[in-house]
Design an enzyme around this catalytic site. Sequence first.
Site, PDB file in Angstrom:
ATOM      1  N   THR A 131      46.099  37.557  37.505  1.00 58.98           N
ATOM      2  CA  THR A 131      46.079  39.035  37.989  1.00 58.98           C
ATOM      3  C   THR A 131      46.954  39.226  39.065  1.00 58.98           C
ATOM      4  OG1 THR A 131      43.795  38.937  37.135  1.00 58.98           O
ATOM      5  CG2 THR A 131      44.441  40.559  38.761  1.00 58.98           C
ATOM      6  N   THR A 166      48.200  32.050  53.725  1.00 59.21           N
ATOM      7  CA  THR A 166      48.005  30.276  53.934  1.00 59.21           C
ATOM      8  C   THR A 166      47.787  29.740  52.523  1.00 59.21           C
ATOM      9  OG1 THR A 166      47.250  30.494  56.136  1.00 59.21           O
ATOM     10  CG2 THR A 166      46.845  28.433  54.829  1.00 59.21           C
ATOM     11  N   CYS A 189      37.180  39.654  31.344  1.00 57.65           N
ATOM     12  CA  CYS A 189      36.682  40.533  32.471  1.00 57.65           C
ATOM     13  C   CYS A 189      36.255  41.889  32.116  1.00 57.65           C
ATOM     14  CB  CYS A 189      37.953  40.694  33.474  1.00 57.65           C
ATOM     15  SG  CYS A 189      39.494  41.381  32.419  1.00 57.65           S
ATOM     16  N   GLN A 192      48.368  32.920  28.026  1.00 61.01           N
ATOM     17  CA  GLN A 192      47.612  32.450  26.877  1.00 61.01           C
ATOM     18  C   GLN A 192      48.505  31.618  25.996  1.00 61.01           C
ATOM     19  OE1 GLN A 192      44.628  32.352  26.130  1.00 61.01           O
ATOM     20  NE2 GLN A 192      43.952  34.081  27.662  1.00 61.01           N
TER      21      GLN A 192
HETATM   22  N1  PLP Z   1      46.684  37.654  31.449  1.00 59.86           N
HETATM   23  C1  PLP Z   1      46.197  37.424  30.191  1.00 59.86           C
HETATM   24  C2  PLP Z   1      46.873  37.533  29.019  1.00 59.86           C
HETATM   25  C3  PLP Z   1      44.792  36.729  30.443  1.00 59.86           C
HETATM   26  O1  PLP Z   1      44.165  36.252  29.409  1.00 59.86           O
HETATM   27  C4  PLP Z   1      44.255  36.776  31.714  1.00 59.86           C
HETATM   28  C5  PLP Z   1      42.608  36.192  31.970  1.00 59.86           C
HETATM   29  O2  PLP Z   1      41.866  36.549  30.889  1.00 59.86           O
HETATM   30  C6  PLP Z   1      45.080  37.189  32.582  1.00 59.86           C
HETATM   31  C7  PLP Z   1      45.993  37.658  32.614  1.00 59.86           C
HETATM   32  C8  PLP Z   1      44.135  37.349  34.164  1.00 59.86           C
HETATM   33  O3  PLP Z   1      44.273  35.952  34.685  1.00 59.86           O
HETATM   34  P1  PLP Z   1      43.508  35.367  35.867  1.00 59.86           P
HETATM   35  O4  PLP Z   1      42.087  35.330  35.334  1.00 59.86           O
HETATM   36  O5  PLP Z   1      44.034  34.011  36.513  1.00 59.86           O
HETATM   37  O6  PLP Z   1      43.686  36.477  36.965  1.00 59.86           O
END
Ligand code: PLP
Length: 394
Positions: free
Chosen positions: A80, A248, A336, A190
């Site tokens: 993210t 950090t 999420c 993915q």
């Molecule tokens: N991008 C994709 C395609 C994802 O499947 C995910 C998580 O499900 C993310 C980004 C977000 O990753 P993170 O959980 O490391 O923030």
Amino acid sequence: MRPRRNSKLNRILLDANAGLPVREEALETFVRVSRDASGNPSSIHRAGRHAQAALENAREEVAGLLLCAARDIVFTSGATEANNLAILGLARAAERLSGMPIPLIASRAEHPAALAPLRVLQQQGFPLHLVNLDAHATADVDAMLGHASACVASLSVLQWANNETGVIQPIDALASHASDTHLWHCDAVQGIGKLDMNPSLWRATTLALSGHKFGAPKGIGVLRLSENAMLDPVQVGGGQQRSLRSGTESPALAASFAHALRLTMKEQSASAVHLKNMCKVFLAELKKLELPFRSNHCTEGGLPNTLNLSFPHLDGRMLIPACDADGLEVSAGAACSSGAALPSSVLVAAGLAPEAARASLRISLSPDLGESDAHEAAKRLGKLLRRMYEVAKR
Ligand code: PLP
């Protein structure tokens, strides 16, 4: 207290795309480096220098695996943050240098972690073009290239593979168009560990990875930059990581990420064969039960571990709790948003009616499941679907 129904059933993880449990080896590395390199990597004294050496060793190792210079690896808290840094950082640097907001082009299949920063930029005056998807959520890459060719500079955002349907996006076409003015950010989360590394990935201006998707602890990701990438920081402060990501760093998380990435890349081809076989076993068992379902996943050549099934006429809101009660850990879409009552926006963009999208399950198998788990999971799912169809008929 009353015992929970089916509390004795062993639980089966069918939600690998949301994240894998941390690998034992990666955990050991995390503990060892936390203990042995406990200083702040920015401190000048011996403990600080020791921590910095551990951090830079990890950066070198990741760079070696991702075929780039160590300076082009930025450690983040996850994908993210890596997506935010790439999209906001590239767009804002391009605007600062050219004096104009550049057009943004993306697929409707992108994860919310990429779509949300694009929406933020749109609100700040950057034109945003979102291209349509086919029935498996493949992005219309010709439309993306059409938009890009119509302007002198652009930022395209196209993931490697989709987290919900498992479709592999046509990144080769975008890679051949990427340049210093036509930027391309790729969310590669993915694909890592599931697909052969595609050399087109190395043409991305920026590439995002997430450690917990392949067995590193949660809280660590990477943004890989191409040599000429120009991006403004999003997070400012102490100027760590070439001022691109102040804060950090954690040498232990970085080392653990490097370890898990090395193992997952080494095991990828054997793991893909195993996962594909388990998906076959799972589907064959489910088909035996002669229940109605529709496949939304890519039936040929998608992620080897990902199935996406719709169950017509069922109340989608009941599906995940029913699976959970029977020990099946699945999700409806991006992890999420899986608590939300909204249907998956990716499935709707791929042409499913909202009700059908709501009555869908993403089943993503993890490499440490065996054939007997796949059999058992399909049997359990079949049984609970039969119960749900009985109730729906009344
Ligand atoms: N991008 C994709 C395609 C994802 O499947 C995910 C998580 O499900 C993310 C980004 C977000 O990753 P993170 O959980 O490391 O923030």
